[in-house]
Design an enzyme around this catalytic site. Structure first.
Site, mmCIF file in Angstrom:
data_model
loop_
_atom_site.group_PDB
_atom_site.id
_atom_site.type_symbol
_atom_site.label_atom_id
_atom_site.label_comp_id
_atom_site.label_asym_id
_atom_site.label_seq_id
_atom_site.Cartn_x
_atom_site.Cartn_y
_atom_site.Cartn_z
ATOM 1 N N GLY A 56 29.467 30.445 -31.683
ATOM 2 C CA GLY A 56 29.760 31.875 -31.581
ATOM 3 C C GLY A 56 31.015 32.243 -32.358
ATOM 4 N N GLY A 116 34.304 32.176 -33.573
ATOM 5 C CA GLY A 116 35.291 31.119 -33.476
ATOM 6 C C GLY A 116 36.681 31.596 -33.099
ATOM 7 N N THR A 159 26.488 27.673 -35.242
ATOM 8 C CA THR A 159 26.968 26.293 -35.248
ATOM 9 C C THR A 159 26.071 25.338 -34.463
ATOM 10 O OG1 THR A 159 29.155 27.268 -35.165
ATOM 11 C CG2 THR A 159 28.994 24.940 -34.562
ATOM 12 N N ARG A 187 38.682 31.468 -44.616
ATOM 13 C CA ARG A 187 38.633 31.594 -43.152
ATOM 14 C C ARG A 187 38.066 30.299 -42.535
ATOM 15 N NH1 ARG A 187 34.397 31.224 -39.065
ATOM 16 N NH2 ARG A 187 35.054 32.455 -37.286
ATOM 17 N N VAL A 188 38.712 29.844 -41.489
ATOM 18 C CA VAL A 188 38.227 28.670 -40.757
ATOM 19 C C VAL A 188 38.017 29.092 -39.306
ATOM 20 C CG1 VAL A 188 38.880 26.377 -39.916
ATOM 21 C CG2 VAL A 188 39.368 27.006 -42.283
ATOM 22 N N GLY A 189 36.877 28.699 -38.749
ATOM 23 C CA GLY A 189 36.592 29.062 -37.360
ATOM 24 C C GLY A 189 36.980 27.954 -36.388
ATOM 25 N N ASP A 190 36.359 27.974 -35.236
ATOM 26 C CA ASP A 190 36.670 26.999 -34.191
ATOM 27 C C ASP A 190 36.066 25.622 -34.451
ATOM 28 O OD1 ASP A 190 34.141 28.283 -33.887
ATOM 29 O OD2 ASP A 190 33.962 27.442 -31.867
HETATM 30 N N1 GLY Z 1 31.622 29.095 -34.414
HETATM 31 C C1 GLY Z 1 31.544 29.180 -35.792
HETATM 32 C C2 GLY Z 1 32.579 29.954 -36.436
HETATM 33 O O1 GLY Z 1 33.165 30.846 -35.847
HETATM 34 O O2 GLY Z 1 32.834 29.704 -37.579
#
Ligand code: GLY
Length: 340
Positions: A253, A255, A201, A229-232
Site C-alpha cells: 500500500g 509506503g 507490492t 522516491r523510495v517507499g516502505d
Molecule cells: N508499498 C509500496 C510503495 O509504497 O512503494
C-alpha cells in the site's frame, strides 16, 4: 483503554484468527494447535503463484530465506504484473525504479532502493546482505554492484507500462493514492478481487521445516512517483521485518504511511506483547488512522503477519486486500478484514 483491556481484546481477536485456520484445517484432520510448518504467506492473490515457487523449497526442507527469494522472483519476472519488477510502472520521468529487501532468521538483511535495469532486485538485495558489510545500496551504486555480480542490464519498461505512462502524462496529475479498492470493490459481484488496480507490492513471509523465519518484499513502487522516491518496501522495519524469536510482518500500500509508523516492526513488536497476527496487523492499521483520519479513508495499506506458532493473519485500511497461504494443510487466497 487499559493495557489489560487491550490485551484481552487482542486475545479475542486472536482467537477469531485461529478459528479461521481451524475451519480451513477441518477437512484435513489436522489438529488446530499443531504447528502447520512449513508455511508461506504472501500479499495479494498473485502471491498464490509466488507461493508455489517458495513451497518447492520449503517442502524439500529448504531454508525460509531461500524460499522467499525464489517466491518473489516469480512476480518480478512477470511482465503482466505492473507493480513489481519487469513491467512495473515507471516513475513520472519514465524510469522503472525498483525497491526490494530481504531478511533471514539471524537479523541479516539486505536492501536495494531505486534500482534500475535489473529484473530481480530481490536477488541483488540478497547479495548486498551476503557479500557486503552494508545493508542498503541505492540507485547507481546498486546497479553497479548488480552488474559487477553478473546481473544483466535490461529494459524493464514494457510497451503496456509505457502506454499507461504516456496516458498519465496527458494530465500528469500527481495523485499518490494507490489501491483505493473500496470504490471498485463489490463483494457480491467480485468474490475475490483482482485486476491491476488491486495489485501492489509482494511481501512474502515463510517458516521453514526447522521453524526458522525469512521474509522478502519487492515492488516498483507507486506508479508515476517522483524520480528518486523510495517507499516502505526496501526499508527494514517498514515494509518488512523478521524476528526469529517472535514472527515476521510485511506490508503493501501507500509506503509513506507505513514508514511513518515503522509498520512491519510495529506488527512484530505487538506480537511480542501477545497480540495474534491479525490483531497486531489491525492495531498497526489503526495507528495509521489515528495519525491521519481523513487521509486514511483515501488510501490503502495492508499488513500480513506470521508468528512462530505458524499462525498468520492480515488487516487493511480498505476492502480488497488479500493474502495467499501455502502449507501442508492450506492452499488458499484469503480476503483480509479491513477497517473501512
Ligand atoms: N508499498 C509500496 C510503495 O509504497 O512503494
Amino acid at each position: 483503554m487499559s493495557t489489560r483491556r487491550k490485551f484481552l481484546q487482542a486475545s479475542v481477536l486472536g482467537s477469531a484468527a485461529i478459528l479461521t485456520d481451524e475451519k480451513v484445517l477441518a477437512g484435513t484432520g489436522k489438529r488446530k494447535n499443531t504447528i502447520d510448518q512449513p508455511v508461506v504467506v504472501s500479499t495479494w492473490d498473485f502471491g498464490k503463484t509466488a507461493n508455489i515457487a517458495a513451497w518447492e523449497i520449503l517442502n524439500k526442507k529448504g531454508r525460509a530465506v531461500d524460499a522467499v527469494e525464489a517466491g518473489v522472483r516469480v512476480p518480478e519476472a512477470d511482465p503482466d504484473n505492473q507493480t513489481i519488477g519487469y513491467g512495473g510502472m515507471p516513475d513520472r520521468d519514465g524510469y522503472v525504479t525498483l525497491d526490494a529487501c530481504i531478511m533471514d532468521e539471524f537479523y541479516n538483511c539486505g536492501s536495494v532502493m531505486a534500482l534500475q535495469h535489473i529484473v530481480h532486485p530481490i536477488s541483488v538485495a540478497r547479495l548486498v546482505m551476503e557479500k557486503t558489510p552494508h545493508i542498503v545500496l541505492a540507485g547507481d551504486g546498486a546497479l553497479q554492484f548488480a552488474l559487477a555480480n553478473g546481473f544483466k542490464k535490461e529494459n524493464l519498461l514494457t510497451p503496456e507500462s509505457e502506454k499507461a505512462w504516456k496516458e498519465w502524462l496527458k494530465e500528469a496529475k500527481y495523485e499518490p493514492e494507490i489501491n483505493i479498492e473500496n470504490r471498485l470493490y463489490d463483494k457480491d459481484k467480485d468474490p475475490m478481487p483482482g485486476g491491476p488496480d488491486n495489485h501492489d507490492t509482494i511481501g512474502m513471509l515463510a517458516m521453514d521445516a526447522k521453524g526458522n523465519l525469512g521474509g522478502a518484499c519487492t515492488t516498483s513502487g507507486m506508479a508515476f512517483k517522483m524520480h528518486g522516491r523510495v517507499g516502505d518496501s526496501p526499508i527494514i522495519g517498514a515494509g518488512l521485518y523478521v524476528d526469529n524469536e517472535i514472527g515476521a510482518a510485511t506490508s503493501s500500500g501507500v509506503g509513506e504511511e507505513v514508514i511513518r509508523i515503522v509498520g512491519s516492526h510495529l506488527v512484530v513488536e505487538l506480537m511480542r506483547q501477545g497480540y495474534k497476527p491479525e490483531a497486531a496487523c489491525k492495531e498497526a492499521v489503526q495507528r495509521i488512522i489515528k495519525r491521519s483520519p481523513e487521509k486514511s479513508k483515501k488510501i490503502q495499506v495492508g499488513f500480513v503477519a506470521l508468528n512462530k506458532k505458524g499462525e498468520y493473519g492480515a488487516y487493511a485500511l480498505q476492502k480488497g486486500f488479500s493474502y495467499s497461504v501455502r502449507s501442508n494443510a492450506v492452499e488458499k487466497v484469503f480476503r483480509s478484514k479491513s477497517i473501512y
